[in-house]
Design an enzyme around this catalytic site. Structure first.
Site, PDB file in Angstrom:
ATOM      1  N   GLU A 116       0.847  -1.207   0.000  1.00 53.41           N
ATOM      2  CA  GLU A 116       0.000   0.000   0.000  1.00 53.41           C
ATOM      3  C   GLU A 116       0.872   1.243   0.000  1.00 53.41           C
ATOM      4  O   GLU A 116       2.012   1.184   0.457  1.00 53.41           O
ATOM      5  CB  GLU A 116      -0.809   0.069   1.313  1.00 53.41           C
ATOM      6  CG  GLU A 116      -2.010  -0.791   1.379  1.00 53.41           C
ATOM      7  CD  GLU A 116      -2.636  -0.761   2.771  1.00 53.41           C
ATOM      8  OE1 GLU A 116      -2.125  -0.056   3.664  1.00 53.41           O
ATOM      9  OE2 GLU A 116      -3.636  -1.465   2.949  1.00 53.41           O
ATOM     10  N   LYS A 118       2.430   4.508   1.477  1.00 57.10           N
ATOM     11  CA  LYS A 118       2.635   5.020   2.836  1.00 57.10           C
ATOM     12  C   LYS A 118       2.353   6.516   2.778  1.00 57.10           C
ATOM     13  O   LYS A 118       3.112   7.291   2.194  1.00 57.10           O
ATOM     14  CB  LYS A 118       4.073   4.750   3.294  1.00 57.10           C
ATOM     15  CG  LYS A 118       4.370   5.262   4.681  1.00 57.10           C
ATOM     16  CD  LYS A 118       5.602   4.574   5.242  1.00 57.10           C
ATOM     17  CE  LYS A 118       6.324   5.363   6.322  1.00 57.10           C
ATOM     18  NZ  LYS A 118       5.550   6.236   7.157  1.00 57.10           N
ATOM     19  N   ASP A 120       2.035  10.285   3.786  1.00 59.98           N
ATOM     20  CA  ASP A 120       2.849  11.136   4.653  1.00 59.98           C
ATOM     21  C   ASP A 120       1.957  12.149   5.366  1.00 59.98           C
ATOM     22  O   ASP A 120       1.727  13.248   4.874  1.00 59.98           O
ATOM     23  CB  ASP A 120       3.917  11.851   3.815  1.00 59.98           C
ATOM     24  CG  ASP A 120       5.000  12.446   4.690  1.00 59.98           C
ATOM     25  OD1 ASP A 120       5.040  12.115   5.901  1.00 59.98           O
ATOM     26  OD2 ASP A 120       5.810  13.232   4.171  1.00 59.98           O
ATOM     27  N   TYR A 226      -6.260   2.673   7.309  1.00 61.01           N
ATOM     28  CA  TYR A 226      -5.535   1.500   6.801  1.00 61.01           C
ATOM     29  C   TYR A 226      -5.274   0.437   7.868  1.00 61.01           C
ATOM     30  O   TYR A 226      -4.503  -0.488   7.634  1.00 61.01           O
ATOM     31  CB  TYR A 226      -4.213   1.933   6.168  1.00 61.01           C
ATOM     32  CG  TYR A 226      -3.415   2.877   7.050  1.00 61.01           C
ATOM     33  CD1 TYR A 226      -2.905   2.465   8.273  1.00 61.01           C
ATOM     34  CD2 TYR A 226      -3.187   4.187   6.648  1.00 61.01           C
ATOM     35  CE1 TYR A 226      -2.197   3.328   9.085  1.00 61.01           C
ATOM     36  CE2 TYR A 226      -2.486   5.066   7.460  1.00 61.01           C
ATOM     37  CZ  TYR A 226      -2.002   4.622   8.666  1.00 61.01           C
ATOM     38  OH  TYR A 226      -1.324   5.490   9.472  1.00 61.01           O
ATOM     39  N   LYS A 314      10.844   3.113   2.524  1.00 59.95           N
ATOM     40  CA  LYS A 314      10.785   4.559   2.307  1.00 59.95           C
ATOM     41  C   LYS A 314      11.527   4.966   1.035  1.00 59.95           C
ATOM     42  O   LYS A 314      12.561   4.399   0.696  1.00 59.95           O
ATOM     43  CB  LYS A 314      11.418   5.283   3.509  1.00 59.95           C
ATOM     44  CG  LYS A 314      10.691   5.020   4.820  1.00 59.95           C
ATOM     45  CD  LYS A 314       9.927   6.218   5.322  1.00 59.95           C
ATOM     46  CE  LYS A 314      10.830   7.310   5.839  1.00 59.95           C
ATOM     47  NZ  LYS A 314      10.042   8.448   6.329  1.00 59.95           N
ATOM     48  N   CYS A 408       7.860  48.708  -5.955  1.00 62.01           N
ATOM     49  CA  CYS A 408       7.152  47.604  -6.605  1.00 62.01           C
ATOM     50  C   CYS A 408       7.646  47.440  -8.042  1.00 62.01           C
ATOM     51  O   CYS A 408       7.664  48.409  -8.802  1.00 62.01           O
ATOM     52  CB  CYS A 408       5.658  47.889  -6.595  1.00 62.01           C
ATOM     53  SG  CYS A 408       4.724  46.742  -7.607  1.00 62.01           S
ATOM     54  N   CYS A 411       4.611  48.536 -10.508  1.00 60.86           N
ATOM     55  CA  CYS A 411       4.109  49.913 -10.646  1.00 60.86           C
ATOM     56  C   CYS A 411       5.074  50.968 -10.113  1.00 60.86           C
ATOM     57  O   CYS A 411       4.822  52.153 -10.254  1.00 60.86           O
ATOM     58  CB  CYS A 411       2.760  50.042  -9.933  1.00 60.86           C
ATOM     59  SG  CYS A 411       2.913  50.004  -8.143  1.00 60.86           S
ATOM     60  N   CYS A 426       3.419  45.667  -1.931  1.00 64.14           N
ATOM     61  CA  CYS A 426       3.258  46.911  -2.656  1.00 64.14           C
ATOM     62  C   CYS A 426       1.979  47.526  -2.126  1.00 64.14           C
ATOM     63  O   CYS A 426       0.923  46.909  -2.175  1.00 64.14           O
ATOM     64  CB  CYS A 426       3.122  46.636  -4.152  1.00 64.14           C
ATOM     65  SG  CYS A 426       2.448  48.045  -5.026  1.00 64.14           S
ATOM     66  N   CYS A 431      -1.717  49.670  -8.273  1.00 66.22           N
ATOM     67  CA  CYS A 431      -0.787  48.751  -8.932  1.00 66.22           C
ATOM     68  C   CYS A 431      -1.552  47.809  -9.864  1.00 66.22           C
ATOM     69  O   CYS A 431      -2.488  47.135  -9.436  1.00 66.22           O
ATOM     70  CB  CYS A 431      -0.055  47.946  -7.868  1.00 66.22           C
ATOM     71  SG  CYS A 431       1.055  46.718  -8.546  1.00 66.22           S
TER      72      CYS A 431
HETATM   73  S1  IVH Z   1       0.063   0.296   8.797  1.00 63.47           S
HETATM   74  C1  IVH Z   1       1.318  -0.452  13.557  1.00 63.47           C
HETATM   75  N1  IVH Z   1      -0.319   1.480   6.516  1.00 63.47           N
HETATM   76  O1  IVH Z   1       3.428   5.190   8.756  1.00 63.47           O
HETATM   77  C2  IVH Z   1       1.132   0.573  12.537  1.00 63.47           C
HETATM   78  N2  IVH Z   1       0.806   2.694   8.200  1.00 63.47           N
HETATM   79  O2  IVH Z   1       6.166   5.127   9.734  1.00 63.47           O
HETATM   80  C3  IVH Z   1       0.390   0.033  11.367  1.00 63.47           C
HETATM   81  N3  IVH Z   1       1.387   5.000   7.561  1.00 63.47           N
HETATM   82  O3  IVH Z   1       2.655   4.921  12.150  1.00 63.47           O
HETATM   83  C4  IVH Z   1       0.546   0.981  10.306  1.00 63.47           C
HETATM   84  N4  IVH Z   1       0.523   4.904   5.549  1.00 63.47           N
HETATM   85  O4  IVH Z   1       1.192   6.460  10.670  1.00 63.47           O
HETATM   86  C5  IVH Z   1       0.199   1.589   7.742  1.00 63.47           C
HETATM   87  N5  IVH Z   1      -0.794   2.369   4.449  1.00 63.47           N
HETATM   88  C6  IVH Z   1      -0.279   2.512   5.671  1.00 63.47           C
HETATM   89  C7  IVH Z   1       0.333   3.705   6.123  1.00 63.47           C
HETATM   90  C8  IVH Z   1       0.885   3.749   7.385  1.00 63.47           C
HETATM   91  C9  IVH Z   1       1.153   5.671   6.425  1.00 63.47           C
HETATM   92  C10 IVH Z   1       2.093   5.590   8.718  1.00 63.47           C
HETATM   93  C11 IVH Z   1       1.529   5.239  10.058  1.00 63.47           C
HETATM   94  C12 IVH Z   1       2.671   4.623  10.810  1.00 63.47           C
HETATM   95  C13 IVH Z   1       3.832   5.210  10.086  1.00 63.47           C
HETATM   96  C14 IVH Z   1       5.100   4.427  10.272  1.00 63.47           C
END
Ligand code: IVH
Length: 764
Positions: A116, A118, A120, A226, A314, A408, A411, A426, A431
């Site tokens: 999946e 991740k 941010d 998730y 990552k 500016c 103008c 400005c 302007c």
């Molecule tokens: S599963 C026990 N799935 O990434 C935690 N985490 O760096 C189970 N995160 O703390 C997490 N996308 O906040 C999971 N698809 C995803 C995620 C995800 C972002 C975050 C989550 C976690 C952190 C770890």
């Protein structure tokens, strides 16, 4: 229950369900089925029925997302089970080790992996009891987080109730801000002269920590679920089955997911995801690889830091190094000057970058960015290229420092920095870069309310030179305007037609609008609605704004106040000027500060920034032309009533507890009488208005700071301009003695001597 009553209740139930369904179609599934107008009709009907039948109002009603009252801080909640993190790696070799480890520990089992994105953002826990959302919390340290329920309820992709019989469901996921939402928010921040957010994650974090849910509701926050926390009365065999059910319940779940039989397929999925990562609406800092079979989670257990069933993979941040060839300056719609880096073109995250934002002068100074530098750039929010840092070891000494121009670039007008803003603006109202912005402000609801002129029409009027200055509107040929063709974004054309007549009518109506609206419509930097209302109390009519006498005296007063050293003679001058001002302008109340005892200080309705801004404005040709044309057009709005309601001018209030009428009523009273409201007690708070069952933290803070407490009766007396002895209290509110008025306690106006301390630590 009568037949009619049960019908109403049924209708309310139906409306709630229907609106929630449309919210979900819009915010979760992105496939709305009805128009905004149809949606609004449902909404308005529900609001009306709830108003008429408050006994049937429910907490999960879509109208109850924004609870209204600002909160004072976040309560702590304990996570059970704890919210752990994930072990992370940047290296695929580690993922092979992960697989090997699992194979040796789960010898008899077989399983699949799910890959999946991740996301941010910030981890989130949502607790549903009997299907109702009862608590939302941040991760905090994993054991204890912050209760952010009121704020999270404003996120419309989060269901307030879910269709399940399970007594307890805790889902976990991520709060994030989409790239698009982030870009829009930052545009607003920059145009308002505030510091923009560094990335969507910071913007999301900053937004969810706001103390006023009404403000949070304005931020483009979203959430994806998730994982599960505590579950009672419901179980899932696999992660994928759980995600399917969560989606059915109305949650937004990861829209991209790959089920993989082995590591080869996992790597394939990782490649696919990485190639597509920039196409997602949110920032992704990698991928998560999890075992699909939930039965194995318990068997594997977790370390102190993370569960063993999953890994985060990552991505390295995407950056590029290039040469800063020059810096140009853009002028935005509100006059904000933005420095832009002109770069040696370089490929980055799927496109070639030749320009990047440098935000503002502070940013350039802090990072010591100079023309000719080798600079590292990245895409903030994966959309907006920005210069992150300088490769200092590549400096030759020939690099040229940069300072924003004092004029500016569009103008040639003056550039000014307002206090509390990072941006330089400005301030020339004429302007060309600001014409559209000006016109939009002029026709906005709080100014002249010319609804027929929308954003695109304002742009078109300026682009075709029909309107250079807002008052040109009064000289438009309305018949010609009806023939005007607007080209919309999709390229289609439509006649302005009947709307031209609406413009005409709205302009006529606006002639007699209250003075403060016209002051606001002038578009003076820093003079928003509130300040415009304050200013309006000092002038008998619009034309008197032209005379600079009062503003100049206030400016002189401030100049004297800033003088060092503050000797007795200077002090006398200040007192003299203050007395004179207060006598000539009844709205300008000067007071002792009741909280400071001997350290008395001035509190004036007109702040130094306002004075600076208004005086600068009045000196411009634009202002002279504006007044002349108002005269020629015969428009001279006068205040509806010469308001004397300034008894609270310069005072700031915090309200806590339950009062005899709604909080809004008291807030309005404070505003109407020239006071300002704050959501929490600080050194600047003049009074805390205390009702029954006051909030603990406001009360404690008031005690700690010695902020005087007012009961409702005293507050009403203060409004009436009567003397009041507030209680500077260490006593509990139930026993706050009703104040005994003494004539000397609060003479108005009062002139006091500003102390050194005040001059240093407050207004200036
Ligand atoms: S599963 C026990 N799935 O990434 C935690 N985490 O760096 C189970 N995160 O703390 C997490 N996308 O906040 C999971 N698809 C995803 C995620 C995800 C972002 C975050 C989550 C976690 C952190 C770890």
């Amino acid at each position: 229950m009568t037949v009619e009553a049960s019908e109403i209740q049924e209708r309310m139930n139906w409306l709630r369900t229907e609106i929630s369904r449309h919210d979900r179609l819009y915010y979760v599934d992105a496939r709305p089925e009805i128009s905004d107008v149809q949606y609004d009709a449902l909404w308005d009907e529900l609001v009306r029925l709830e108003h008429e039948n408050p006994q049937w109002l429910t907490a999960d009603s879509p109208t109850q997302r924004v609870s209204g009252a600002p909160i004072e801080g976040f309560a702590k909640v304990r996570h059970d089970p704890p919210m752990k993190s994930l072990d992370k790696t940047y290296d695929r070799k580690d993922l092979l080790d992960f697989d090997k480890f699992l194979r040796s520990n789960l010898a008899d089992a077989s399983w699949d992996y799910v890959v999946e994105p991740k996301i941010d953002g910030l981890s989130l826990s949502l607790l549903y009891r009997n299907g109702q959302l009862v608590r939302a919390a941040t991760r905090g340290n994993g054991e204890v987080g912050d209760d952010i329920t009121a704020n999270v309820r404003t996120i419309r992709s989060i269901p307030l109730s879910i269709p399940t019989d399970a007594p307890l469901v805790e889902v976990r996921g991520e709060i994030y801000m989409s790239r698009e939402g982030f870009a829009a928010l930052n545009r607003e921040e920059e145009e308002a002269g505030r510091e923009p957010f560094a990335n969507p994650r910071n913007a999301a974090a900053g937004s969810i920590k706001l103390l006023d849910p009404r403000e949070v509701a304005k931020r483009p926050l979203d959430a994806i679920i998730y994982a599960a926390g505590a579950l009672k009365g419901v179980e899932f065999d696999s992660h994928t089955a759980m995600m399917r059910t969560f989606a059915q319940w109305g949650f937004k779940v990861p829209m991209w997911q790959r089920l993989c039989m082995d590591m080869e397929q996992v790597f394939g999925a990782l490649d696919e995801l990485e190639a597509q990562r920039h196409r997602f609406p949110f920032e992704m800092d990698g991928a998560v690889i999890k075992i699909n079979q939930r039965a194995l989670y318990r068997q594997l257990g977790s370390t102190a830091h993370a569960p063993r069933f999953a890994r985060a993979y990552k991505y390295a941040a995407e950056e590029a190094t290039t040469r800063l060839l020059g810096i140009t300056v853009q002028v935005g719609r509100t006059g904000v000057l933005t420095p832009v880096a002109e770069l040696q073109p370089v490929p980055l995250a799927g496109s070639v970058i030749a320009r990047a934002t440098l935000h503002n002068q502070d940013y350039i100074d802090k990072k010591d960015i100079r023309i000719g530098d080798a600079v590292v750039i990245s895409k903030h929010g994966d959309v907006i290229p920005a210069v992150d840092r300088v490769e200092l070891n590549q400096r030759t000494g020939d690099e040229i420092p940069f300072t924003l121009p004092t004029q500016c670039p569009v103008c040639g007008g003056a550039v000014q920095r307002l206090e509390e803003e990072v941006a330089w603006r400005c301030v020339s109202p004429d302007c060309p870069a600001q014409r559209v912005g000006h016109l939009q402000l002029f026709v906005s609801r709080s100014a002249l309310d010319i609804a027929a002129i929308g954003g695109r029409m304002a742009e078109a009027l300026v682009e075709t030179q029909r309107v250079k200055r807002p008052l040109d509107l009064y000289e438009l040929d309305l018949e010609a305007l009806a023939e005007f063709r607007l080209i919309s974004e999709d390229g289609s054309e439509r006649r302005f037609g009947k709307k031209a007549a609406d413009v005409g009518m709205a302009l006529e109506r606006a002639r007699t609008f209250p003075l403060h609206r016209w002051i606001y419509a002038l578009g003076i930097p820093g003079i928003g609605e509130t300040n415009a209302r304050t200013l309006a109390t000092f002038y008998p009519d619009f034309m008197s704004l032209q005379t600079t006498t009062m503003m100049q005296s206030v400016a002189d007063f401030y100049a004297a106040l800033n003088k060092r050293p503050m000797d007795d003679a200077t002090r006398d001058t200040i007192v003299g000027r203050a007395e004179m001002l207060a006598q000539s302008y009844p709205g300008m109340v000067l007071r002792d500060d009741p909280t400071k005892g001997i350290q008395q200080r001035y509190l004036l309705a007109i702040k130094p920034d306002m004075v600076k801004s208004v005086l600068a404005f009045l000196k411009t040709d634009y202002a002279r032309d504006f007044f002349a044309r108002m005269e020629a057009l015969g428009i001279n709005p006068t205040p509806a009533k010469q308001t004397t309601a300034t008894t609270l001018a310069g005072l700031s209030f915090v309200i806590t507890g339950t009062l005899s009428q709604s909080r809004e009523t008291f807030e309005a009273l404070i505003r109407e009488h020239g006071g300002v409201l704050a959501s929490s007690v600080s050194k600047k708070t003049s009074y805390v208005l205390v009702g029954a069952n006051p909030g603990g933290s406001k009360f404690t803070k008031a005690q700690a700071l010695g902020t005087p407490l007012l009961q409702e009766a005293d507050f009403m007396a203060l409004i009436a301009g009567e003397p009041v002895v507030p209680v500077v209290s260490t006593v509990v509110p139930e026993v706050v003695a009703s104040a005994t008025p003494t004539p000397e306690a609060h003479p108005l106006p009062t002139v006091a001597v500003a102390s050194e301390t005040y001059v240093q630590d407050s207004l200036f």
